[in-house]
Scaffold this active site. Structure first.
Site, PDB file in Angstrom:
ATOM      1  N   LYS A 209       3.925  13.224   4.475  1.00 12.46           N
ATOM      2  CA  LYS A 209       5.204  13.939   4.264  1.00 12.46           C
ATOM      3  C   LYS A 209       6.060  14.173   5.532  1.00 12.46           C
ATOM      4  CE  LYS A 209       7.137  18.223   2.169  1.00 12.46           C
ATOM      5  NZ  LYS A 209       6.853  19.495   1.658  1.00 12.46           N
ATOM      6  N   LYS A 261       6.192  11.186   0.886  1.00  8.75           N
ATOM      7  CA  LYS A 261       7.198  11.818   0.715  1.00  8.75           C
ATOM      8  C   LYS A 261       8.192  11.907   1.739  1.00  8.75           C
ATOM      9  CE  LYS A 261       9.112  16.246  -0.775  1.00  8.75           C
ATOM     10  NZ  LYS A 261       8.723  17.522  -1.354  1.00  8.75           N
TER      11      LYS A 261
END
Length: 337
Positions: A209, A261
């Site tokens: 992320k 992400k």
């Protein structure tokens, strides 16, 4: 020269022998030889539910997306099941926040009651997932508790995450999504679930992320209180090898699915992770990516529906088995049609 180049053979002049365009001549033929497929079962719909709402509230920076009431959330989850989506990811927005994010641990807190609502609505027809992070619940907006000097305390946060996992599992969640990027979070959550009798609750780890400029609309969606940034715990956008390392660490700690992400700006990382691991890989097509397409389409600059499917197809082609996207329901309808 070979005949495929158009060289003459005897008295006869020929065109190319090898013509890749032959496999593109009809829609049926293109479908038959397509290397990548996009199906509703591969899509997960993120849903925001806000405490105290009576009616859905539009999110201005994400056209078509709302903060749900508990009632409208149940309707959205039921629609997800009817459309054959793979899952829903729930985010809770409390009326009150504090420094410790205590609302995340309250069995009667908005996220935990929303989990119960969703499971009561659809049972196991859709995988009900929940965000396991403190940022929506803290008045400082960080993903963990803070030290006296204002730094995010990794290990103190892990203890809170463990309790969050138990509370969400008790509410009936099928899969938790630890998204805070704390070192060791998956191991602590797995242990908490297993020792509390929730061995069947799975973990979708937000493994790679990145600290991204594309999260802006999401912060409106969850009424974020963040001041500053999260660069001391989310990944640096310059690093790809590190993303693979984080995914491998999470798998060693018990992650069932690993995620990259954002998606579009990190398709290279997604491909690297897919090539490195033997578990399913997810990608989150995040708010800023969604809003860019919506804004361009609203101005007539692009074909909106075609852009949606092309965007999601690119994420699948890069290696995602599962895609979290705000277009999940619409994409499923488009694929049906």
């Amino acid at each position: 020269m070979t005949p495929s180049s158009g060289e003459a053979r005897g008295d006869e002049v020929t065109g190319p022998v090898v013509r890749p365009r032959r496999l593109r001549t009809t829609p049926a033929l293109r479908r038959m030889v397509a290397e990548t497929s996009l199906e509703a079962r591969q899509l997960v719909l993120p849903l925001f539910v806000r405490e105290g709402l009576e009616e859905p509230r539009p999110i201005s920076s994400m056209p078509g997306v709302v903060q749900h009431s508990r009632s409208s959330l149940r309707a959205a989850v039921a629609e997800a099941a009817e459309l054959g989506l793979g899952g829903v990811m729930l985010f809770g927005i409390p009326e009150a926040k504090d420094a410790e994010g205590s609302g995340a641990l309250d069995p009667d807190g908005i996220l935990n009651v929303a989990i119960g609502d969703a499971v009561a609505e659809v049972g196991d027809a859709v995988t009900v997932m929940s965000d396991l992070c403190l940022d929506e619940f803290t008045d400082h907006g960080h993903c963990g508790v803070l030290t006296p000097d204002g730094r995010v305390d990794n290990d103190a946060t892990l203890a809170v995450y463990a309790e969050m996992a138990r509370v969400q599992a008790a509410a009936g969640v099928h899969m938790v999504g630890p998204s805070g990027m704390m070192d060791g979070q998956v191991a602590v959550i797995r242990a908490a679930l297993d020792t509390s009798g929730y061995q069947d609750v799975s973990i979708l780890a937000y493994s790679a992320k990145y600290a991204s400029a594309f999260y802006g609309p999401f912060r409106e969606a969850v009424d974020s209180s963040l001041q500053g940034d999260r660069r001391t715990y989310q990944q640096d956008s310059a690093n790809a090898v590190e993303g693979v390392r984080e995914a491998l660490l999470d798998i060693d700690q018990g992650a069932d699915i690993v995620m990259v992400k954002p998606a579009l700006a990190y398709l290279d990382v997604l491909r690297r992770v897919r090539d490195a691991v033997s578990v399913p890989v997810a990608a989150y097509n995040i708010s800023g990516e969604y809003s860019m397409v919506e804004a361009a389409a609203a101005r007539g600059w692009i074909d909106r529906e075609a852009a949606i499917l092309e965007t999601l197809g690119s994420i699948r082609r890069a290696g995602a088995d599962v895609i979290l996207t705000y277009w999940a329901a619409e994409a499923a309808r488009l694929l049906r049609g």
